[in-house]
Design an enzyme around this catalytic site. Structure first.
Site, mmCIF file in Angstrom:
data_model
loop_
_atom_site.group_PDB
_atom_site.id
_atom_site.type_symbol
_atom_site.label_atom_id
_atom_site.label_comp_id
_atom_site.label_asym_id
_atom_site.label_seq_id
_atom_site.Cartn_x
_atom_site.Cartn_y
_atom_site.Cartn_z
ATOM 1 N N TYR A 145 0.822 -1.216 0.000
ATOM 2 C CA TYR A 145 0.000 0.000 0.000
ATOM 3 C C TYR A 145 0.855 1.264 0.000
ATOM 4 O O TYR A 145 0.358 2.355 -0.257
ATOM 5 C CB TYR A 145 -0.955 0.024 1.202
ATOM 6 C CG TYR A 145 -2.013 -1.056 1.178
ATOM 7 C CD1 TYR A 145 -2.309 -1.758 0.006
ATOM 8 C CD2 TYR A 145 -2.737 -1.377 2.315
ATOM 9 C CE1 TYR A 145 -3.269 -2.751 -0.023
ATOM 10 C CE2 TYR A 145 -3.705 -2.373 2.299
ATOM 11 C CZ TYR A 145 -3.968 -3.053 1.126
ATOM 12 O OH TYR A 145 -4.927 -4.036 1.108
ATOM 13 N N LYS A 196 3.548 -15.218 1.909
ATOM 14 C CA LYS A 196 3.546 -16.085 0.731
ATOM 15 C C LYS A 196 5.001 -16.321 0.345
ATOM 16 O O LYS A 196 5.464 -15.911 -0.731
ATOM 17 C CB LYS A 196 2.767 -15.418 -0.415
ATOM 18 C CG LYS A 196 1.266 -15.400 -0.204
ATOM 19 C CD LYS A 196 0.606 -16.746 -0.447
ATOM 20 C CE LYS A 196 0.548 -17.077 -1.914
ATOM 21 N NZ LYS A 196 -0.024 -18.421 -2.148
ATOM 22 N N ASP A 229 -2.781 -17.870 1.998
ATOM 23 C CA ASP A 229 -3.998 -18.459 1.406
ATOM 24 C C ASP A 229 -4.494 -19.624 2.263
ATOM 25 O O ASP A 229 -5.704 -19.782 2.489
ATOM 26 C CB ASP A 229 -3.762 -18.888 -0.060
ATOM 27 C CG ASP A 229 -2.494 -19.696 -0.251
ATOM 28 O OD1 ASP A 229 -1.645 -19.714 0.654
ATOM 29 O OD2 ASP A 229 -2.347 -20.336 -1.319
ATOM 30 N N ASP A 253 -5.100 -6.959 5.925
ATOM 31 C CA ASP A 253 -6.339 -6.269 5.563
ATOM 32 C C ASP A 253 -7.428 -7.300 5.284
ATOM 33 O O ASP A 253 -8.555 -7.234 5.793
ATOM 34 C CB ASP A 253 -6.044 -5.428 4.307
ATOM 35 C CG ASP A 253 -7.135 -4.428 3.988
ATOM 36 O OD1 ASP A 253 -8.122 -4.390 4.723
ATOM 37 O OD2 ASP A 253 -6.992 -3.699 2.991
ATOM 38 N N ASP A 257 -10.527 -8.791 8.068
ATOM 39 C CA ASP A 257 -11.950 -8.635 7.734
ATOM 40 C C ASP A 257 -12.649 -9.986 7.758
ATOM 41 O O ASP A 257 -13.779 -10.118 8.243
ATOM 42 C CB ASP A 257 -12.104 -8.024 6.331
ATOM 43 C CG ASP A 257 -12.376 -6.542 6.407
ATOM 44 O OD1 ASP A 257 -11.931 -5.919 7.379
ATOM 45 O OD2 ASP A 257 -13.033 -6.005 5.492
#
Ligand code: NAD
Length: 368
Positions: A145, A196, A229, A253, A257
């Site tokens: 970001y 990852k 994942d 993020d 959520d």
């Protein structure tokens, strides 16, 4: 250099239901001041759309400096359709991003707790979520970001290319991992680090640095590495296997959520964003519910103030070292839920529906 005032709390109610939920926190602080002689100094100002309407900017320099000298910033929520078409720099959300960035709030803590009284509010089976209590620690000021280069540019064949850069330095990884390990020591002593590393070098560095820190300073904490994942899948399959999850800005993020929805209601979930400790041990921090300004219910007394009140409990614990007061406030929330009192968002058959203010008053009456 602006010094932090030890007892100063800045309330930024913001927009929509923000003022309603912050009002209940103000009542809690006033009660603690009068009954426990805690001597908090409360200041309050505008942020978001409310600030734009009055000053033409989502946060004025004056408010920003007030935030810099405050031990705690308590934010309600910002934004709403009224300001949706403003240019990017004037949008209410810029106030939030500026505070996070300039106060250097690099660690975002988002607990996902499933209250046993509300187990049926989740979309997952009760046995999967009942008693769930996990903490996601998301790195908040680095990663994709913020990485450079970024942008959209034309390329030779007439197409355009969108670019974002995912970078992490060792020190950025280590400081957020320390927050996660320290938290785990006060909880169930288990950290899962997600990245990852199978396809990203930055993920490989993340994994190595977390492991090295663990081996050097936190051997007593159980550490597992998990691909992000897989973590997403495991959060739905068996969320209770986790205690503290630490991950980068992008994965955090998404995973936070996802985890928050295991618990069923936005109106219940708090968050903390913590900065680095300076040489005097002072740390800047902002606390806020994870929900937004809920324009659809604003001004009607329907907002659930529990997420904001629990955010203040986090402030008592992480910024003020008042663990006992934090425990009491969290217990008061549980007691009120046990009594069957509910705001409209979580009401079910057999409950008594109460307004925002009635919920705040009921929680304070349990503190007594
Ligand atoms: P939202 O979280 O405001 O609302 C989503 C739904 O949940 C709505 O139906 C709302 O009524 C309900 N809800 C949210 N909080 C509640 C509470 N405490 N009690 C009862 N019900 C509650 O999300 P949204 O509708 O996508 O966004 C509305 C505005 O808020 C937008 O302008 C958005 O940009 C902004 N927003 C701000 C923040 C923040 O300030 N941190 C976070 C998210 C969204």
């Amino acid at each position: 250099m602006i010094k932090v005032k030890k007892r100063k709390i800045l309330l930024l109610p913001g927009d929509g239901i923000g003022p309603e939920v912050i009002n209940e926190v103000r009542k809690v602080i006033t009660w603690l001041n009068s009954k426990k002689s805690l001597d908090f100094e409360i200041d309050e100002d505008l942020a978001g759309g409310a600030s734009y309407d009055k000053h033409g900017t989502p946060i004025t320099d004056e408010v920003f400096y007030k935030a810099l000298e405050s031990k705690i910033v308590m934010l309600g929520a910002v934004g709403g359709p009224k300001w949706d078409n403003l240019e990017f720099q004037k949008k209410p959300e810029r106030a939030l991003l500026k505070l996070r960035k300039e106060l250097k709030l690099f660690a975002n803590l988002r607990p996902a707790i499933c209250f046993k009284q509300l187990v049926h509010a989740s979309t997952l089976k009760p046995e999967i979520v009942s008693g769930l209590d996990i903490m996601i620690v998301r790195e908040l000021t680095g990663g994709i970001y913020f990485g450079e280069p970024r942008g959209i540019k034309p390329i030779d064949n007439g197409e355009r290319k969108g670019i974002n850069t995912h970078t992490y330095t060792s020190s950025e990884i280590i400081r957020v991992a320390k927050v996660a390990f320290d938290l785990a020591k006060k909880r169930s002593n288990k950290v899962t680090s997600c990245e990852k590393s199978n396809v990203m070098e930055a993920g490989q560095l993340w994994k190595e640095e977390v492991q090295t820190l663990h081996d050097a300073e936190y051997k007593e904490v159980e550490l597992n590495h998990m691909l992000a994942d897989n973590c997403s899948m495991q959060l739905l399959r068996n969320p209770k296997q986790f205690d503290v999850i630490v991950t980068d800005n992008l994965f955090g993020d998404i995973l936070s959520d996802q985890a928050s929805m295991l618990t069923g209601s936005l109106g219940l979930l708090p968050s903390a964003s913590l900065g680095e400790k300076n040489k005097d041990g002072e740390m800047r921090a902002m606390y806020e519910p994870i929900h937004g300004s809920a324009p659809d219910i604003a001004g009607k007394g329907l907002a659930n103030p529990i997420a904001t009140i629990l955010s203040f409990a986090m402030a008592l614990r992480y910024s003020l070292d008042l663990d006992k007061e934090a425990d009491n406030l969290e217990k008061a929330v549980q007691d009120v839920l046990n009594d069957g009192l509910r705001t409209k968002d979580i009401v079910a058959k057999g409950n008594k529906e109460v307004s925002t203010a009635q919920m705040g008053d009921a929680i304070i009456s349990k503190l007594k």
